[in-house]
Design a protein around this motif. Structure first.
Motif: not given
Lengths: 508, 255
Positions: A29, A126-129, A132, A155-158
């Motif tokens: 996105r 899930e369309e979760k960021i 970035r 992103v934390r946890g990813y």
């Protein structure tokens, strides 16, 4: 979680980069934004030397780390008023951190940076960021070279997603960014952060003719004078005038201590012009010195007398305005322009090589040894005579001699072993500090006594002013005695066997 | 660090909607680092933020605490807001809690490691009254109770209040607020009047029954984020303002 930063070699790399990432994530996105800010530092790069730069945007001041580009401190702004000095910031962590770094120096805008950000949000099914990618283009208003920069923000946890994106960039052969893109932008557009110094730093060979060496040292001093003139004229901060005057003083000292190297006429002419430059700026500098002591003086007196000190300082500020106007007028005259032209012509001239002055062709190595040794002997002779009963004037004379020796050591530093010179300068500096403090305190007391005599105590206001000055004189007097009582031990340290041997071996 | 629990004995009262929107407001409007802990095995908060727990995460790892919790936390799409996602295994939390010492204060101890990292921790709690709930009562600085204005809600509120008194818990932590209010319904209006007459410590702000709040499930993000101007979003903003006021009135150790 640290971000990953890369420099993009060219804007064209962008499309390929985004395309590569698109294959690895469910969806991307895209959003874009733009901002602009001013980059600031002091004239002598104090923030840069501490590892920072200041960015001023419409609503905040922000210090950034020049290596990571991350914010160090942020100070929101209520009004759009421009802040130049550390003491003008509202009380905050930023003000506290800036104070000791920039001291009395003003923050100067180096240029306005426009930044375009295109943010790519990397999404999972899930369309979760999950990470970035930010592509940024930095441009300087007064420069043609842009900097393309890209960041991967995990992103934390990813962590896996970020790793995947980073691997993608590395595969494309991108170089990790080692410093803030703002700094890269400055460097690409002709700035050389950290380069200004008012100190003389010149590489001389011992066998070059003395006249040429003198010309080359003068060349550096005149450069510093030129560098500081615009700041003096615009009254940006007190240090422009200070550096200007120090260079003038060094130049005079150089001419005075290398007699016979230039022909008499040239020396006399240059010396007279330099003296005039010093004289016409002295008054303003004296007032600057007092004004910088405002906090110190206010802290010296009891609370009841503080309004008196405030009166003194507003009177000094008024005096300074007149002194400044006078000096600026003087600098606008043809005579001043002529003085500068003569200095410029001297440092540019090449006929010095076949100088007709008696010592013009003497090798500078030999000459430097002789003048340093002479000055050193004079200091030791004078210093040893000083006892607790010696009048203050003798100490003041010794101070001048020390200053002359210090200048010589700095001018001719490159002719002697670096490590030895470092020790000598350090030892001398300690002695100079004692003598300098002693002199400053004498001058301040005299100034205040003078000022006191000009007061007619007709109103309670004036009486308060007089009382405050009295308080200051007392405190300065006590300090004056304390500094004087330390002289003997400070001098003994300078004149110890080791240091004496050092001087003898190097210069005798 | 302040810990804010959203709790209800009864399900379907707008507890998760409030957790999600209040946590978002804490992170975005108040700009404070915030953690939302989804303790409800249904994982509705996690669903709203599109976050799945990591495969390894489960109730036992949660209770063991330490780095295991920190590793299970995931960032939401919004700056300053992290989430500890729920796992279906949380349905066993009660049984497993029994196996640990200080079983009533376990959660409080687990969360204490985040002091300094987060300014606010929100607990979206499972709807029942068990050892897990008691842990929540101990851990929270303030317990927000969403109540639909019905006679049944009054009854459950009284029961909870007496449970607090019997268990010597601090009743000062209990802060009920009205949720899913339909002012055109007479029964709602009457119950509200009754509650006020009975001296229930109701918060000023209330959340109206609102179709937009219900639609959050299809947007899967906080209403306050995607439609900040709508009635529901404004109600959550008012609620957050009231919560902050009450938090500041609280002494650090309750009354």
């Amino acid at each position: 979680m640290t971000e990953h930063r890369y420099i993009l070699p060219e804007p064209n790399a962008r499309d390929a980069l985004v395309k590569n990432l698109a294959d690895r994530f469910a969806r991307i996105r895209e959003t874009s934004s733009a901002d602009s800010f001013e980059v600031m530092d002091t004239f002598d790069w104090r923030l840069f030397k501490t590892g920072w730069l200041m960015l001023r945007s419409a609503d905040a001041y922000r210090t950034i780390d020049i290596h990571t580009g991350q914010s160090v401190d942020t100070q929101a702004l209520k009004s759009g008023k421009r802040i130049a000095f550390a003491w003008d910031f509202p009380e905050s962590d930023m003000a506290a951190a800036l104070g000791p770094v920039i001291e009395m120096r003003a923050l100067i805008p180096l240029g306005t940076v426009a930044c375009q950000h295109v943010q790519h949000e990397l999404l999972n099914r899930e369309e979760k960021i999950v990470a970035r990618l930010v592509l940024e283009t930095y441009r300087l208003d007064a420069g043609e070279h842009a900097v393309e920069h890209c960041r991967i923000l995990p992103v934390r946890g990813y962590a896996k997603a970020a790793k995947l994106a980073v691997a993608c960039l590395q595969k494309m052969g991108l170089e990790p960014a080692r410093q803030s893109p703002v700094l890269t932008l400055l460097e690409k557009n002709g700035f050389s952060p950290g380069t200004y110094s008012s100190k003389v730093d010149i590489d001389l060979q011992p066998d070059i003719p003395a006249a040429e060496a003198v010309r080359r040292i003068m060349e550096q001093l005149v450069t510093v004078i030129h560098q500081n003139l615009p700041g003096v004229r615009e009254d940006v901060d007190s240090e422009f005038l200070h550096d200007f005057r120090v260079s003038v003083r060094r130049a005079r000292s150089l001419l005075g201590q290398t007699k016979g190297v230039l022909d008499q006429e040239t020396t006399a002419d240059l010396a007279a012009r330099l003296k005039d430059m010093g004289d016409s700026t002295g008054n303003l500098r004296d007032l600057d010195v007092y004004l910088l002591k405002k906090t110190e003086y206010t802290g010296m007196v009891a609370d009841v007398l503080k309004p008196g000190v405030a009166q003194l300082f507003s009177a000094l500020a008024r005096k300074r305005r007149y002194a400044k106007d006078r000096m600026i007028k003087r600098m606008a005259t043809d005579a001043f322009a002529a003085d500068m032209e003569v200095l410029d012509a001297f440092v540019r001239s090449d006929r010095l090589a076949e100088s007709e002055a008696p010592a013009g062709n003497r090798p500078i190595g030999e000459m430097a040894r002789a003048v340093i040794h002479k000055r050193y002997c004079r200091i030791v002779k004078k210093g040893r005579k000083i006892t607790a009963a010696t009048p203050d004037e003798e100490l003041h004379r010794l101070r001048i001699d020390c200053k002359k020796l210090r200048y010589l050591l700095e001018f001719f530093n490159s002719l002697f072993p670096k490590d030895q010179m470092k020790i000598l300068i350090k030892q001398l500096k300690q002695l100079q500090e004692n003598l300098g403090d002693f002199n400053d305190l004498s001058v301040q007391q005299e100034f205040l006594v003078d000022y006191l005599q000009g007061i007619t105590p007709k109103s309670p206001r004036k009486i308060l002013l007089a009382a405050a000055i009295g308080g200051l004189i007392t405190r300065l007097g006590i300090e004056h005695q304390r500094v004087r009582s330390q002289f003997l031990s400070v001098f003994a340290r300078f004149d110890d066997v080791e240091n004496r041997n050092r001087f003898q071996t190097l210069f005798a | 660090m302040k810990t804010i629990a959203l709790y209800s004995i009864k399900g379907g009262v707008g507890k998760t909607a409030a957790s999600v929107n209040l946590a978002y407001l804490a992170a975005s409007r108040s700009q404070k680092p915030t953690l939302l802990c989804d303790l409800d095995p249904q994982g509705a908060s996690s669903f709203y933020f599109r976050i799945q727990p990591k495969h390894k995460h489960n109730s036992l790892r949660l209770l063991k605490g330490g780095k295991r919790i920190a590793k299970a936390i995931r960032g939401t799409d919004f700056p300053g807001l992290d989430l500890l996602p729920a796992d279906l295994s949380y349905r066993n939390l009660d049984i497993e809690l029994n196996g640990f010492s200080h079983s009533r204060r376990r959660l409080k101890r687990l969360l204490s490691r985040f002091d300094g990292e987060y300014s606010y921790i929100f607990l979206d709690c499972p709807p029942n009254i068990t050892l897990v709930s008691e842990n929540i009562f101990e851990a929270a600085d303030i317990i927000l109770l969403p109540m639909i204005p019905t006679t049944l809600s009054m009854l459950t509120y009284r029961k909870l209040f007496s449970f607090f008194e019997e268990s010597r818990l601090d009743t000062g932590k209990l802060h009920p607020f009205l949720s899913m209010v339909e002012t055109r319904k007479r029964m709602h209006r009457d119950t509200i009047r009754e509650m006020m007459a009975a001296g229930v410590n109701l918060m000023n702000a209330f959340i109206p029954y609102n179709a937009e709040v219900e639609q959050m499930g299809s947007h899967r993000m906080p209403l306050v984020h995607y439609r900040p101007g709508c009635t529901g979003a404004r109600a959550f903003a008012n609620l957050w303002r009231d919560v902050k006021t009450r938090l500041h009135k609280e002494t650090p150790h309750g009354n």
